[in-house]
Design a protein around this motif. Structure first.
Motif, PDB file in Angstrom:
ATOM      1  N   PRO A  75      -6.226   5.359   3.087  1.00 37.22           N
ATOM      2  CA  PRO A  75      -6.476   4.638   4.340  1.00 37.22           C
ATOM      3  C   PRO A  75      -7.179   3.293   4.107  1.00 37.22           C
ATOM      4  N   ASN A  76      -6.876   2.349   4.964  1.00 35.64           N
ATOM      5  CA  ASN A  76      -7.582   1.066   4.916  1.00 35.64           C
ATOM      6  C   ASN A  76      -9.062   1.314   5.167  1.00 35.64           C
ATOM      7  N   GLY A  77      -9.894   0.502   4.557  1.00 29.49           N
ATOM      8  CA  GLY A  77     -11.327   0.618   4.751  1.00 29.49           C
ATOM      9  C   GLY A  77     -12.062   0.766   3.435  1.00 29.49           C
ATOM     10  N   VAL A 129      -9.785  -1.068   0.728  1.00 26.37           N
ATOM     11  CA  VAL A 129      -8.329  -1.074   0.845  1.00 26.37           C
ATOM     12  C   VAL A 129      -7.959  -1.835   2.114  1.00 26.37           C
ATOM     13  N   SER A 130      -6.960  -2.724   1.989  1.00 27.07           N
ATOM     14  CA  SER A 130      -6.534  -3.502   3.156  1.00 27.07           C
ATOM     15  C   SER A 130      -5.044  -3.802   3.071  1.00 27.07           C
ATOM     16  N   GLU A 131      -4.500  -4.159   4.214  1.00 25.63           N
ATOM     17  CA  GLU A 131      -3.092  -4.552   4.289  1.00 25.63           C
ATOM     18  C   GLU A 131      -2.950  -5.589   5.388  1.00 25.63           C
ATOM     19  N   ILE A 136      -1.219  -3.565  -4.467  1.00 24.00           N
ATOM     20  CA  ILE A 136      -0.463  -2.322  -4.341  1.00 24.00           C
ATOM     21  C   ILE A 136       0.995  -2.635  -4.006  1.00 24.00           C
ATOM     22  N   SER A 137       1.208  -3.514  -3.009  1.00 23.79           N
ATOM     23  CA  SER A 137       2.564  -3.934  -2.648  1.00 23.79           C
ATOM     24  C   SER A 137       2.529  -5.373  -2.160  1.00 23.79           C
ATOM     25  N   VAL A 142      -9.629  -4.010  -3.283  1.00 28.61           N
ATOM     26  CA  VAL A 142     -10.643  -4.780  -3.999  1.00 28.61           C
ATOM     27  C   VAL A 142     -11.736  -3.810  -4.402  1.00 28.61           C
ATOM     28  N   LEU A 143     -11.915  -3.673  -5.699  1.00 28.51           N
ATOM     29  CA  LEU A 143     -13.003  -2.856  -6.217  1.00 28.51           C
ATOM     30  C   LEU A 143     -14.208  -3.752  -6.414  1.00 28.51           C
TER      31      LEU A 143
END
Length: 149
Positions: free
Chosen positions: A35-37, A50-52, A76-77, A143-144
């Motif tokens: 999940p995004n966030g 995580v984002s899109e 990721i994509s 982004v880590l």
């Protein structure tokens, strides 16, 4: 600044005590469904964002730097178009550093642009001014954030 494919992550684990755990997260997590966030990996020492979405144009791009965290940005994509400039070559920030967001933003522009395709990552250290998501394409990425100390 480093740009490489995730298949070569083993080359970089010696650069920071938390890099092995960071790359393990990228290799073992189903990032397509994550999940995004914000996702905690090792407390405030190592976490993922995580984002899109779509990015911005080069004209709207802002170079940023961080002091407390190193960024590993993994696509990721899609293809993320990024820019880089040595912090020592940047002018005074037009949006100064604040500890709460761990960022300063600069009015500078860069001539150093590159594509980061899916399956690739960048590593930005505190002396790497960088601009990411300079694209109109939808990009899914993580982004880590790795604590410098």
């Amino acid at each position: 600044m480093i740009l490489d494919k995730l298949a070569n992550a083993h080359r970089y684990t010696c650069l920071h005590p938390l890099f092995e755990q960071a790359f393990q997260y990228l290799q073992e997590t189903d990032l397509a469904t994550e999940p995004n966030g914000v996702h905690e990996i090792n407390g405030k020492q190592l976490f993922a964002i995580v984002s899109e979405g779509k990015g911005v144009s080069k004209q709207e791009a802002k170079l940023e730097v961080h002091r407390k965290y190193i960024d590993i940005q993994f696509v990721i994509s899609g293809t993320d178009h990024m820019g880089w400039k040595d912090l020592a070559m940047c002018s005074v920030p037009n949006d100064p550093y604040t500890e709460e967001r761990d960022a300063a933003f600069f009015p500078d522009k860069t001539d150093n642009w590159f594509n980061v395709p899916a399956g690739s990552f960048t590593i930005f250290y505190p002396d790497d001014a960088h601009a990411a998501m300079i694209t109109e394409e939808v990009v899914r990425k993580v982004v880590l954030k790795i604590a410098v100390k």
